[in-house]
Write an enzyme that holds these catalytic residues in place. Sequence first.
Site, short mmCIF file in Angstrom:
data_model
loop_
_atom_site.label_atom_id
_atom_site.label_comp_id
_atom_site.label_asym_id
_atom_site.label_seq_id
_atom_site.Cartn_x
_atom_site.Cartn_y
_atom_site.Cartn_z
N GLY A 13 0.96 -1.26 0.05
CA GLY A 13 0.02 0.01 -0.05
C GLY A 13 0.87 1.17 -0.04
O GLY A 13 1.90 1.38 -0.53
N VAL A 15 3.11 2.41 2.42
CA VAL A 15 4.48 2.37 2.60
C VAL A 15 5.19 1.33 1.81
O VAL A 15 6.13 1.59 1.29
CB VAL A 15 4.40 1.99 4.01
CG1 VAL A 15 5.99 1.82 4.57
CG2 VAL A 15 3.65 3.05 5.12
N GLY A 16 4.47 0.21 1.25
CA GLY A 16 5.16 -0.70 0.78
C GLY A 16 5.67 -0.37 -0.66
O GLY A 16 6.69 -0.50 -1.16
N LYS A 106 3.47 -0.71 14.57
CA LYS A 106 3.63 -0.16 15.97
C LYS A 106 2.72 -1.06 16.78
O LYS A 106 3.28 -1.25 17.91
CB LYS A 106 3.54 1.20 16.25
CG LYS A 106 2.21 1.80 15.73
CD LYS A 106 2.81 2.68 14.37
CE LYS A 106 1.51 2.89 13.64
NZ LYS A 106 1.49 3.67 12.58
N ILE A 137 11.89 9.90 11.41
CA ILE A 137 12.90 10.42 12.57
C ILE A 137 13.33 8.99 12.96
O ILE A 137 12.77 8.13 13.36
CB ILE A 137 12.07 11.12 13.68
CG1 ILE A 137 11.25 12.36 13.11
CG2 ILE A 137 13.23 11.67 14.66
CD1 ILE A 137 10.67 12.84 14.38
N LYS A 206 3.39 3.77 20.38
CA LYS A 206 4.73 4.47 19.98
C LYS A 206 5.45 5.05 21.46
O LYS A 206 6.52 4.61 21.57
CB LYS A 206 4.49 5.58 19.20
CG LYS A 206 4.07 5.21 17.62
CD LYS A 206 3.57 6.45 16.98
CE LYS A 206 3.49 6.16 15.57
NZ LYS A 206 2.65 7.17 14.81
P1 NAP Z 1 -2.06 0.64 3.50
O1 NAP Z 1 -1.99 1.51 2.31
O2 NAP Z 1 -3.41 0.44 3.65
O3 NAP Z 1 -1.48 -0.81 2.75
C1 NAP Z 1 -1.65 -2.20 3.38
C2 NAP Z 1 -1.06 -3.28 2.33
O4 NAP Z 1 -1.04 -4.48 2.89
C3 NAP Z 1 -2.10 -2.97 0.98
O5 NAP Z 1 -1.12 -3.39 -0.16
C4 NAP Z 1 -2.99 -4.32 1.39
O6 NAP Z 1 -3.32 -5.03 0.08
C5 NAP Z 1 -2.25 -5.26 2.16
N1 NAP Z 1 -2.76 -6.18 3.21
C6 NAP Z 1 -3.30 -5.82 4.44
N2 NAP Z 1 -3.73 -6.70 4.93
C7 NAP Z 1 -3.50 -8.09 4.13
C8 NAP Z 1 -3.90 -9.40 4.19
N3 NAP Z 1 -4.25 -9.67 5.20
N4 NAP Z 1 -3.51 -10.12 3.15
C9 NAP Z 1 -2.99 -9.55 2.01
N5 NAP Z 1 -2.60 -8.30 1.94
C10 NAP Z 1 -2.86 -7.53 2.75
O7 NAP Z 1 -1.34 0.70 4.88
P2 NAP Z 1 -0.04 1.49 4.75
O8 NAP Z 1 -0.32 3.15 5.19
O9 NAP Z 1 1.05 1.46 3.68
O10 NAP Z 1 0.51 1.13 6.09
C11 NAP Z 1 1.22 -0.23 6.28
C12 NAP Z 1 1.94 -0.34 7.71
O11 NAP Z 1 2.86 0.83 8.02
C13 NAP Z 1 0.86 -0.23 8.93
O12 NAP Z 1 1.14 -1.14 9.94
C14 NAP Z 1 0.92 1.37 9.46
O13 NAP Z 1 0.72 1.16 10.86
C15 NAP Z 1 2.32 1.36 9.25
N6 NAP Z 1 2.83 2.61 9.25
C16 NAP Z 1 1.97 3.50 8.19
C17 NAP Z 1 2.68 5.01 8.19
C18 NAP Z 1 1.81 5.97 6.87
O14 NAP Z 1 2.18 7.02 7.08
N7 NAP Z 1 1.11 5.50 6.22
C19 NAP Z 1 3.53 5.27 8.74
C20 NAP Z 1 4.45 4.58 9.75
C21 NAP Z 1 3.88 3.16 9.74
P3 NAP Z 1 -4.38 -4.29 -0.96
O15 NAP Z 1 -3.23 -3.38 -1.73
O16 NAP Z 1 -4.41 -5.18 -2.01
O17 NAP Z 1 -5.37 -3.47 -0.26
N1 HSE Z 2 -1.09 7.11 11.46
C1 HSE Z 2 0.25 7.38 11.79
C2 HSE Z 2 0.39 8.84 12.06
C3 HSE Z 2 1.29 7.01 10.77
O1 HSE Z 2 -0.50 9.52 11.70
O2 HSE Z 2 1.25 9.09 12.80
C4 HSE Z 2 2.54 6.71 11.18
O3 HSE Z 2 3.00 5.97 12.22
#
Ligand code: NAP
Ligand code: HSE
EC number: 1.1.1.3
Length: 432
Positions: A13, A15-16, A106, A137, A206
């Site tokens: 998604g 981050v990936g 987290k 950070i 966090k």
């Molecule tokens: P996201 O955009 O919702 O992406 C989640 C991805 O995981 C999607 O590609 C989804 O597939 C896939 N997925 C989720 N559950 C699945 C399952 N059971 N089986 C197969 N695929 C699955 O989330 P994100 O914002 O990238 O965040 C990902 C992680 O990073 C989370 O733990 C979040 O707390 C952490 N994080 C995010 C941020 C931020 O700023 N976004 C910052 C720090 C940490 P589809 O694409 O097919 O829906």
């Molecule tokens: N949802 C989280 C935030 C993503 O807004 O800080 C980063 O961990």
Amino acid sequence: MKDTIQVGLLGLGTVGTGVIEILHNNKESIKHKTGCEVKVKKALVHDLHKDRNLPGDSVELTDKYEDITDDPEIDVIVEVMGGVEHTLNVLLGAIENKKHIVSANKDLVAEHGEALFDAAVRNQTDLYYEASVAGGIPIIRSIVDGLSSDNIRKMMGIVNGTTNYILTKMSQDGSDFDEVLKEAQELGFAEADPTADVDGLDAARKMTILSILGFSMPTRLEDVKLKGIRGMSTADIDYADKLGYAIKLIGIAEHDEEGISLSVEPSLLPKSHPLSNVNDEYNAVYVYGDAVGETMFYGPGAGKGPTATAIVSDLIAVVKNIQLGTTGNNYVHPQHDRKLKSKADTYTKKYIRLHVLDQPGILMELTRVFAEKDISFDQIIQQPADSHEERELMMVTHSVNEEAFESAMEALEQLPSVRSVDSVFRVEGGDN
Ligand code: NAP
Ligand code: HSE
């Protein structure tokens, strides 16, 4: 030494996708730093048909995690899918298969870090999670490595980008809470379920991670006194402004002889305080150590690029460890037993907004309730309320004992002249 290290992504998604982009854009410098190519072989997704628009070599998509966790060619798994119980089982299985893990999760690390680390130590594998706290950070490295020689006493920070973005827009533009939350979701800052952001749980997770590392103590999520920003009114933001403060969602972790205290709550900060000028999705963490004194770390706390930067840096660390044969050494068991400070040992300043009947002697009645608990005031503002019979009062106390304050508030709410207690917030920084 390997020529290529293959990576499996769990999640593709926000981050990936950022991870793939950084690995592609910085391919040559990463090769220079690690001595090998770092390639994403497969990625786990829900929807195999979604257009991913990824740069570089093609990545095989799968909707079965075993295709990644059981693939013998994959050395490192980057977990960026979120979730707790299911994800824990997936990662524990992967660790048993000798996979090294990099995670941004987290929720998982705060709640099940110990189980994951036990498995990693047993299997001599790496487990890194820099992206789980404060996005771009490098705060975990700073605490675990940079400040490892010191005794950390206090960590205080804005560690949730979504709520900081919401509070910034509400205070600068008078924006509506729900509208700004939607914007934060569209910008990729918010969690899949943004209640974790809004209700403070994300920040609490966090702060739990930071306190385990900073205080070397096995603190738990339930140790955090928690209050989010749901229902935050622009009235409080405006009054705080008049009193010389900004309102921020602040996480505080403190450690002294009585134990530790942990909290996440909307707090008033003097406008001169460095954290009050941290805006939008930016995060900042203040760390105080006995020897180093005050340090401050600032940067983007959420979003694709910053979070992926932290993940790829972790990935580089793991790849170097693989190349040097030094994996499985990045965990140190907490040194101290968990010891929590009681309310009776905790002192903070408070802001209170309330509606009272517009009658002579009301202010004296109120201050008497507080005086009985040895609580005095730093600032009081009184102004007409919407109803002619009522006045609105904003009061900021001097530093008060938490237990005494709670009991004074109970007594206050019993007074017939008090029509409503609208808000109570912590006040941090400035004079006591
Ligand atoms: P996201 O955009 O919702 O992406 C989640 C991805 O995981 C999607 O590609 C989804 O597939 C896939 N997925 C989720 N559950 C699945 C399952 N059971 N089986 C197969 N695929 C699955 O989330 P994100 O914002 O990238 O965040 C990902 C992680 O990073 C989370 O733990 C979040 O707390 C952490 N994080 C995010 C941020 C931020 O700023 N976004 C910052 C720090 C940490 P589809 O694409 O097919 O829906
Ligand atoms: N949802 C989280 C935030 C993503 O807004 O800080 C980063 O961990």
